[in-house]
Design a protein around this motif. Sequence first.
Motif, short mmCIF file in Angstrom:
data_model
loop_
_atom_site.label_atom_id
_atom_site.label_comp_id
_atom_site.label_asym_id
_atom_site.label_seq_id
_atom_site.Cartn_x
_atom_site.Cartn_y
_atom_site.Cartn_z
N ASN A 101 0.86 -1.33 0.18
CA ASN A 101 0.26 0.26 0.14
C ASN A 101 0.92 1.28 0.18
O ASN A 101 -0.20 2.18 0.18
N PRO A 108 2.03 3.26 4.45
CA PRO A 108 2.84 2.74 4.78
C PRO A 108 2.78 1.56 5.92
O PRO A 108 1.25 1.80 6.50
N PHE A 110 3.38 0.97 9.79
CA PHE A 110 3.86 1.09 10.86
C PHE A 110 2.68 0.19 11.97
O PHE A 110 0.97 0.85 11.47
N LEU A 111 3.47 0.20 12.57
CA LEU A 111 2.49 -0.34 13.97
C LEU A 111 1.77 0.83 14.78
O LEU A 111 2.54 1.10 15.77
N ASP A 133 -10.82 -2.21 12.17
CA ASP A 133 -8.96 -1.69 12.03
C ASP A 133 -9.27 -1.66 10.28
O ASP A 133 -8.78 -2.68 9.47
N SER A 136 -5.10 -3.21 8.65
CA SER A 136 -4.82 -3.47 9.76
C SER A 136 -3.79 -4.37 10.29
O SER A 136 -3.15 -4.92 11.32
N GLY A 137 -2.60 -4.10 9.35
CA GLY A 137 -1.52 -4.92 9.51
C GLY A 137 -0.84 -5.92 9.96
O GLY A 137 -2.06 -6.80 9.12
N THR A 141 -2.90 -4.96 16.90
CA THR A 141 -4.40 -4.16 17.52
C THR A 141 -5.34 -4.21 18.17
O THR A 141 -5.77 -4.96 19.36
N LEU A 157 -9.68 -4.72 8.47
CA LEU A 157 -9.32 -4.95 6.71
C LEU A 157 -8.20 -4.92 6.19
O LEU A 157 -8.09 -3.72 6.77
N GLU A 158 -7.27 -5.60 5.21
CA GLU A 158 -6.42 -5.19 4.87
C GLU A 158 -5.67 -5.73 3.58
O GLU A 158 -6.72 -6.99 3.02
N THR A 159 -5.13 -4.53 2.63
CA THR A 159 -4.17 -5.78 1.52
C THR A 159 -3.41 -5.82 1.55
O THR A 159 -3.09 -6.21 -0.45
N ALA A 160 -2.64 -5.80 2.03
CA ALA A 160 -0.72 -5.86 1.54
C ALA A 160 -0.89 -7.47 1.49
O ALA A 160 -1.13 -7.75 3.24
N ILE A 186 -10.52 -0.97 1.77
CA ILE A 186 -11.07 -0.04 3.14
C ILE A 186 -11.68 0.68 2.04
O ILE A 186 -13.43 1.11 2.58
N PHE A 187 -11.77 1.26 0.99
CA PHE A 187 -12.55 2.11 0.51
C PHE A 187 -14.00 1.34 0.00
O PHE A 187 -14.85 1.23 -0.84
N TYR A 198 -11.70 2.23 13.75
CA TYR A 198 -9.83 3.16 13.83
C TYR A 198 -9.05 2.60 12.58
O TYR A 198 -9.30 2.01 12.11
N PHE A 200 -4.95 3.93 11.18
CA PHE A 200 -3.66 4.67 11.34
C PHE A 200 -3.23 4.34 9.54
O PHE A 200 -2.95 3.93 9.70
C1 LIG Z 1 -0.08 1.99 9.37
S1 LIG Z 1 -1.00 0.85 8.66
C2 LIG Z 1 -1.56 0.41 10.71
C3 LIG Z 1 -1.25 -0.89 11.14
C4 LIG Z 1 -2.36 -1.12 11.94
N1 LIG Z 1 -3.35 -0.71 11.75
C5 LIG Z 1 -2.17 -0.83 13.04
O1 LIG Z 1 -1.90 0.26 13.50
O2 LIG Z 1 -0.45 -2.02 13.66
C6 LIG Z 1 -1.60 0.63 7.76
C7 LIG Z 1 -1.73 -0.47 6.78
O3 LIG Z 1 -3.12 -0.14 6.13
C8 LIG Z 1 -3.03 -0.70 5.22
N2 LIG Z 1 -3.32 0.13 3.93
C9 LIG Z 1 -3.01 0.98 3.74
N3 LIG Z 1 -4.35 0.97 2.50
C10 LIG Z 1 -5.25 0.15 2.51
C11 LIG Z 1 -6.53 -0.31 1.61
N4 LIG Z 1 -7.16 1.39 0.48
N5 LIG Z 1 -7.25 -1.33 1.71
C12 LIG Z 1 -6.52 -1.87 3.32
N6 LIG Z 1 -5.52 -1.70 3.96
C13 LIG Z 1 -5.21 -1.05 3.83
C14 LIG Z 1 -1.84 -1.56 4.89
O4 LIG Z 1 -1.61 -2.27 3.94
C15 LIG Z 1 -1.54 -0.70 6.45
O5 LIG Z 1 -0.52 -2.65 6.67
#
Ligand SMILES: C[S@@+](CC[C@H](N)C(=O)[O-])C[C@H]1O[C@@H](n2cnc3c(N)ncnc32)[C@H](O)[C@@H]1O
Length: 254
Positions: A101, A108, A110-111, A133, A136-137, A141, A157-160, A186-187, A198, A200
């Motif tokens: 992403n 990026p 980061f957690l 979330d 959700s990385g 969390t 929800l996560e796509t990486a 997420i969109f 939530y 981040f």
């Molecule tokens: C900064 S990390 C936060 C991870 C986790 N929420 C935490 O707080 O520990 C942001 C995460 O959002 C994911 N992400 C970004 N854009 C996204 C999207 N459009 N759909 C799903 N995941 C997405 C990224 O791959 C990344 O793992």
Amino acid sequence: MSTRDRSPVFAALAIQGVVAGALYLLRPVVEAGIGYPPPLFWLALAQGLIAGIVTRGVGFSLPCVIAQLVAPPLLLLALALDLPGWIFPVILLLLLLVFWNVAVGRVPLFLTNRTTSAAVLGLLPTGPVHVADLGSGLGGTLRALASARPESRFTGLETAPLPFAMSWVLGKLSAAPNLEFRFRDIFRADLGAYDVVYCFLSPVPMPRLFEKAKAEMRPGSLFISNSFTVPGQTPDEIVEVADRRKTKLLIWRM
Ligand SMILES: C[S@@+](CC[C@H](N)C(=O)[O-])C[C@H]1O[C@@H](n2cnc3c(N)ncnc32)[C@H](O)[C@@H]1O
């Protein structure tokens, strides 16, 4: 929109390219000054240092700056070790799977730290709630929240690809019945399904995400953004977390 907003990967590579070009041009001058050709490792260190400073100067986050600092010496080290050629595409593929992403959505990985997770826990309404979330990385969390609030449901929800796979496996291993991870953009999610959302992420997706949240979330539900605000939208509450990075949780009541 700045170059950095359009493509951070492109901007980071461009900085490395410009610094490499400048050092190449300056090499004869340095050689004349010190009396011998500057060792390649010095040049790689100088390249990383200058690229790191420039990267910080144009406003990149610390993880990007560190990547810029270490990339040239590591690349040189890898070449010196005469590693097999396939290792570079494999490393690139792994980086892409983890930081998917960054390239696609400019967010990026980061957690959320434990102190901030605890602060988010304190913000959840009493009684059974459904919490998402967004991005959700690795899922840490939500695993913490799900074990602290067994009567509530937690969806990540996560796509990486790699972080999603890790969160899914770790979620299954935790055996929490109230926790799930979905491979979902997420969109494309229906935010109306959640009492608390939530996220981040980064400054880039926030305006579009907030519009979506306003259109879909139910009255009374909470939208909590770790660190990143929405231009022109004053939060209803800001919680200052007592962690090292002085995290701010920005809260909007829908
Ligand atoms: C900064 S990390 C936060 C991870 C986790 N929420 C935490 O707080 O520990 C942001 C995460 O959002 C994911 N992400 C970004 N854009 C996204 C999207 N459009 N759909 C799903 N995941 C997405 C990224 O791959 C990344 O793992």
